[in-house]
Design a protein around this motif. Sequence first.
Motif, PDB file in Angstrom:
ATOM      1  N   ALA A   1       0.838  -1.202   0.000  1.00  0.00           N
ATOM      2  CA  ALA A   1       0.000   0.000   0.000  1.00  0.00           C
ATOM      3  C   ALA A   1       0.869   1.248   0.000  1.00  0.00           C
ATOM      4  N   ILE A   2       1.929   1.230   0.790  1.00  0.00           N
ATOM      5  CA  ILE A   2       2.842   2.374   0.814  1.00  0.00           C
ATOM      6  C   ILE A   2       3.541   2.521  -0.535  1.00  0.00           C
ATOM      7  N   ALA A   3       3.929   1.398  -1.135  1.00  0.00           N
ATOM      8  CA  ALA A   3       4.602   1.443  -2.439  1.00  0.00           C
ATOM      9  C   ALA A   3       3.676   1.968  -3.533  1.00  0.00           C
ATOM     10  N   HIS A   4       2.367   1.770  -3.373  1.00  0.00           N
ATOM     11  CA  HIS A   4       1.412   2.244  -4.378  1.00  0.00           C
ATOM     12  C   HIS A   4       1.007   3.700  -4.158  1.00  0.00           C
ATOM     13  N   GLU A   5       1.361   4.268  -3.005  1.00  0.00           N
ATOM     14  CA  GLU A   5       1.072   5.683  -2.738  1.00  0.00           C
ATOM     15  C   GLU A   5       2.111   6.566  -3.409  1.00  0.00           C
ATOM     16  N   SER A   6       1.733   7.792  -3.632  1.00  0.00           N
ATOM     17  CA  SER A   6       2.685   8.760  -4.157  1.00  0.00           C
ATOM     18  C   SER A   6       3.840   8.908  -3.169  1.00  0.00           C
ATOM     19  N   PRO A   7       5.094   8.819  -3.627  1.00  0.00           N
ATOM     20  CA  PRO A   7       6.237   8.952  -2.710  1.00  0.00           C
ATOM     21  C   PRO A   7       6.231  10.270  -1.943  1.00  0.00           C
ATOM     22  N   GLU A   8       5.756  11.327  -2.573  1.00  0.00           N
ATOM     23  CA  GLU A   8       5.738  12.623  -1.903  1.00  0.00           C
ATOM     24  C   GLU A   8       4.855  12.588  -0.658  1.00  0.00           C
ATOM     25  N   VAL A   9       3.725  11.900  -0.749  1.00  0.00           N
ATOM     26  CA  VAL A   9       2.811  11.804   0.390  1.00  0.00           C
ATOM     27  C   VAL A   9       3.485  11.062   1.544  1.00  0.00           C
ATOM     28  N   THR A  10       4.103   9.932   1.232  1.00  0.00           N
ATOM     29  CA  THR A  10       4.762   9.123   2.260  1.00  0.00           C
ATOM     30  C   THR A  10       5.919   9.885   2.892  1.00  0.00           C
ATOM     31  N   LEU A  11       6.734  10.531   2.071  1.00  0.00           N
ATOM     32  CA  LEU A  11       7.895  11.251   2.595  1.00  0.00           C
ATOM     33  C   LEU A  11       7.488  12.432   3.477  1.00  0.00           C
ATOM     34  N   LYS A  12       6.334  13.029   3.208  1.00  0.00           N
ATOM     35  CA  LYS A  12       5.857  14.116   4.061  1.00  0.00           C
ATOM     36  C   LYS A  12       5.380  13.593   5.412  1.00  0.00           C
ATOM     37  N   GLU A  13       4.849  12.366   5.438  1.00  0.00           N
ATOM     38  CA  GLU A  13       4.338  11.780   6.681  1.00  0.00           C
ATOM     39  C   GLU A  13       5.451  11.295   7.600  1.00  0.00           C
ATOM     40  N   ILE A  14       6.527  10.778   7.037  1.00  0.00           N
ATOM     41  CA  ILE A  14       7.565  10.109   7.828  1.00  0.00           C
ATOM     42  C   ILE A  14       8.158  10.995   8.924  1.00  0.00           C
ATOM     43  N   PRO A  15       8.514  12.250   8.654  1.00  0.00           N
ATOM     44  CA  PRO A  15       9.099  13.059   9.739  1.00  0.00           C
ATOM     45  C   PRO A  15       8.153  13.281  10.922  1.00  0.00           C
ATOM     46  N   HIS A  16       6.862  13.099  10.707  1.00  0.00           N
ATOM     47  CA  HIS A  16       5.886  13.347  11.766  1.00  0.00           C
ATOM     48  C   HIS A  16       5.503  12.088  12.534  1.00  0.00           C
ATOM     49  N   LEU A  17       6.041  10.954  12.132  1.00  0.00           N
ATOM     50  CA  LEU A  17       5.723   9.697  12.814  1.00  0.00           C
ATOM     51  C   LEU A  17       6.532   9.559  14.086  1.00  0.00           C
ATOM     52  N   THR A  18       5.928   8.975  15.063  1.00  0.00           N
ATOM     53  CA  THR A  18       6.628   8.652  16.297  1.00  0.00           C
ATOM     54  C   THR A  18       6.750   7.143  16.367  1.00  0.00           C
ATOM     55  N   MET A  19       7.980   6.668  16.224  1.00  0.00           N
ATOM     56  CA  MET A  19       8.218   5.228  16.243  1.00  0.00           C
ATOM     57  C   MET A  19       8.171   4.720  17.681  1.00  0.00           C
ATOM     58  N   PRO A  20       7.574   3.560  17.889  1.00  0.00           N
ATOM     59  CA  PRO A  20       7.601   2.965  19.225  1.00  0.00           C
ATOM     60  C   PRO A  20       9.036   2.709  19.668  1.00  0.00           C
ATOM     61  N   GLN A  21       9.262   2.637  20.966  1.00  0.00           N
ATOM     62  CA  GLN A  21      10.617   2.481  21.476  1.00  0.00           C
ATOM     63  C   GLN A  21      11.273   1.181  21.053  1.00  0.00           C
ATOM     64  N   HIS A  22      10.495   0.145  20.720  1.00  0.00           N
ATOM     65  CA  HIS A  22      11.112  -1.124  20.344  1.00  0.00           C
ATOM     66  C   HIS A  22      11.687  -1.108  18.931  1.00  0.00           C
ATOM     67  N   HIS A  23      11.504  -0.015  18.194  1.00  0.00           N
ATOM     68  CA  HIS A  23      12.067   0.083  16.850  1.00  0.00           C
ATOM     69  C   HIS A  23      13.502   0.582  16.906  1.00  0.00           C
ATOM     70  N   ASP A  24      14.332  -0.001  16.049  1.00  0.00           N
ATOM     71  CA  ASP A  24      15.738   0.382  15.982  1.00  0.00           C
ATOM     72  C   ASP A  24      15.980   1.557  15.039  1.00  0.00           C
ATOM     73  N   VAL A  25      14.979   1.960  14.298  1.00  0.00           N
ATOM     74  CA  VAL A  25      15.145   3.028  13.318  1.00  0.00           C
ATOM     75  C   VAL A  25      14.728   4.344  13.943  1.00  0.00           C
ATOM     76  N   ARG A  26      15.617   5.312  13.879  1.00  0.00           N
ATOM     77  CA  ARG A  26      15.339   6.648  14.397  1.00  0.00           C
ATOM     78  C   ARG A  26      15.397   7.643  13.225  1.00  0.00           C
ATOM     79  N   ALA A  27      14.840   8.798  13.423  1.00  0.00           N
ATOM     80  CA  ALA A  27      14.771   9.791  12.349  1.00  0.00           C
ATOM     81  C   ALA A  27      16.141  10.070  11.746  1.00  0.00           C
TER      82      ALA A  27
END
Length: 122
Positions: A17-43
């Motif tokens: 679903a993310i791959a089928h979305e416009s990349p611009e939409v996804t890239l705008k959302e990513i900086p505003h996401l708050t990843m749970p603490q169990h994730h190893d990926v940080r901004a």
Amino acid sequence: MNLVDAQAGPAQKALLAIAHESPEVTLKEIPHLTMPQHHDVRAENVDLKRLGAVLAVAYERDLRGFADLLLVENLGPRTLQTLAMVAEVIHGTPVRFFGSGPIFICSGRQGPASVSCSAQDL
């Protein structure tokens, strides 16, 4: 993370679903996401330029399944991990399943293949 577990179907669909979305939409959302603490990926670990390039290629392709997504150029393990975690936050689809061993996805000439490893192999 195990994206080929029997329970990973919803996670695979969320990634598509993310791959089928416009990349611009996804890239705008990513900086505003708050990843749970169990994730190893940080901004600071996310290379938005690389992620955007991968998403742009995926968006232009006619991806019919999860295996097609794995074959997108420059989609390496870290980028796939980032996308999976983004999908987990946006779509609520878990990517960690207990009771199954680690599985690694390798992309080769015959396409993607999963390789199961025991803890001693790591």
